[in-house]
Scaffold this active site. Structure first.
Site, mmCIF file in Angstrom:
data_model
loop_
_atom_site.group_PDB
_atom_site.id
_atom_site.type_symbol
_atom_site.label_atom_id
_atom_site.label_comp_id
_atom_site.label_asym_id
_atom_site.label_seq_id
_atom_site.Cartn_x
_atom_site.Cartn_y
_atom_site.Cartn_z
ATOM 1 N N HIS A 160 0.864 -1.143 -0.122
ATOM 2 C CA HIS A 160 0.074 0.107 0.051
ATOM 3 C C HIS A 160 0.970 1.156 -0.054
ATOM 4 O O HIS A 160 0.607 2.072 -0.926
ATOM 5 C CB HIS A 160 -0.695 0.159 1.134
ATOM 6 C CG HIS A 160 -1.593 -1.217 1.409
ATOM 7 N ND1 HIS A 160 -2.848 -1.390 1.009
ATOM 8 C CD2 HIS A 160 -1.526 -2.431 2.279
ATOM 9 C CE1 HIS A 160 -3.369 -2.585 1.325
ATOM 10 N NE2 HIS A 160 -2.726 -3.040 2.243
HETATM 11 O O1 RIB Z 1 -4.341 -0.193 5.279
HETATM 12 C C1 RIB Z 1 -3.117 -0.118 4.876
HETATM 13 C C2 RIB Z 1 -2.285 0.735 5.864
HETATM 14 O O2 RIB Z 1 -2.232 0.406 7.115
HETATM 15 C C3 RIB Z 1 -0.714 1.009 5.591
HETATM 16 O O3 RIB Z 1 -0.228 2.047 5.697
HETATM 17 C C4 RIB Z 1 -0.054 -0.093 6.204
HETATM 18 O O4 RIB Z 1 1.352 0.129 6.557
HETATM 19 C C5 RIB Z 1 -1.071 0.021 7.738
HETATM 20 O O5 RIB Z 1 -0.289 0.879 8.469
#
Ligand code: RIB
Ligand code: CA
Length: 343
Positions: free
Chosen positions: A254
């Site tokens: 992500h």
């Molecule tokens: O939902 C994904 C996010 O949540 C990313 O930033 C991952 O590192 C978690 O923190």
């Protein structure tokens, strides 16, 4: 990698590097994002600020220091930020996804550098006031530090040229059926930031989920040298989670996608949308509601007036990522992770 100029990849002399600060809660995908940024000639990574999230802020700060040391970038300052959300305590963290130490159990070498004595929000404000160049901020954890900056030094916040946020979901959530972890961790902070009027791009789960790095790519990264090997070890932990728990096609990185958009604007396609956060305490808490109606919402203001303001103001438009150039994104992320080579 320092200095505000870099050779133009197209041989047109030197080009100015974008000034970048990353606010983060490492986190395996945060680690990959930091490694991508530190290997990107298009940007100068000015500093890293940390926040609670995947693991407590003491751990996210230690992790950030070790990741930058691994990247050979331990000249970049790290300032520790919020230990908890603005209002309501976070019911749980994400250790089951990122491992107890936040890095998939991978023990990176100790960093020589310590965190700055200045707390993150003041550090960020001083950096913004002191920079003669526009600064991009990329937030890849809960938005608590950014919300606190808005509250304590709005003049500094107004100097942010662009705020790229990994946060929200515009289809279905991860941590809850309807919520994405960063927003869910501090919905009030997310609401404050998304309504601030800052030039924001939000990168939600619906585009990040497409950015799955498969086992073959992880193997190529792992074979590229010591930095790639450490990255592959962290990704392998994540791969197990995504394949076993989420039946995915690979590791969803992500945060690396959000940082890539900050580094190479345009790798994502965005549309201006009004977004509001559910700050209630029901099953939808932390959900981001996006108004996909084109044009101004008909009669919403009238409804608000007639309902005595009960209808929530839908905020100001932000750029919502809706498409991703997937081959380019995966290629660029892998190439930057492998670019550390044997160093
Ligand atoms: O939902 C994904 C996010 O949540 C990313 O930033 C991952 O590192 C978690 O923190
Ligand atoms: Ca994160």
């Amino acid at each position: 990698m320092r200095g505000t100029e870099t050779a133009d990849p197209f041989g047109r002399g030197s080009v100015r590097r974008r000034q970048l600060l990353i606010d983060t809660d490492p986190g395996v995908d945060d680690a990959i994002a930091l490694l991508v940024a530190a290997a990107s000639p298009e940007v100068e990574l000015l500093a890293v600020t940390t926040v609670f999230g995947n693991v407590p802020v003491q751990q996210t700060t230690e992790n950030a220091l070790r990741i930058l040391a691994l990247a050979g970038a331990d000249d970049i300052p790290v300032a520790a930020g919020a230990q908890r959300p603005l209002v309501h305590p976070q019911p749980h963290r994400a250790a089951r996804v990122h491992g107890a130490n936040g890095l998939g159990g991978v023990e990176l070498p100790l960093a020589v550098r310590s965190a700055e004595a200045t707390p993150a929000v003041r550090f960020l404000a001083e950096l913004l006031h002191g920079s003669s160049l526009p600064v991009t901020v990329c937030s890849i954890g809960p938005l608590t530090n950014i919300a606190l900056l808005l509250g304590t030094d709005p003049g500094a916040a107004a100097r942010i040229e662009r705020l790229v946020v990994m946060g929200g979901e515009y289809g279905s959530g991860d941590v809850e059926p309807a919520a994405e972890f960063n927003v869910w961790s501090d919905p009030e902070a997310a609401q404050r930031v998304l309504r601030s009027g800052l030039p924001i791009t939000v990168v939600g789960l619906d585009v990040t989920r497409a950015t799955a790095m498969n086992a073959a790519a992880i193997a190529r990264i792992g074979a590229s040298g010591p930095v790639g090997s450490a990255a592959a070890e962290m990704l392998a932990h994540h791969l197990d989670h995504y394949m076993r728990v989420q039946g995915g096609r690979g590791v969803v990185i992500h945060d690396a996608l959000a940082v890539l958009e900050a580094v190479i604007p345009g790798v994502l396609g965005t549309v201006a949308r009004k977004v509001t956060v559910d700050c209630g305490h029901g099953p939808g808490r932390g959900r981001t509601w996006v108004d996909r109606r084109t044009g101004p919402a008909p009669g919403l203001q009238d409804d608000a007036q007639s309902a005595g303001g009960a209808v929530p103001r839908q905020g100001v438009p932000v750029q919502v990522a809706e498409t991703v150039d997937l081959p380019r994104a995966l290629t660029e992320i892998e190439a930057r992770l492998r670019s550390y080579g044997a160093r």
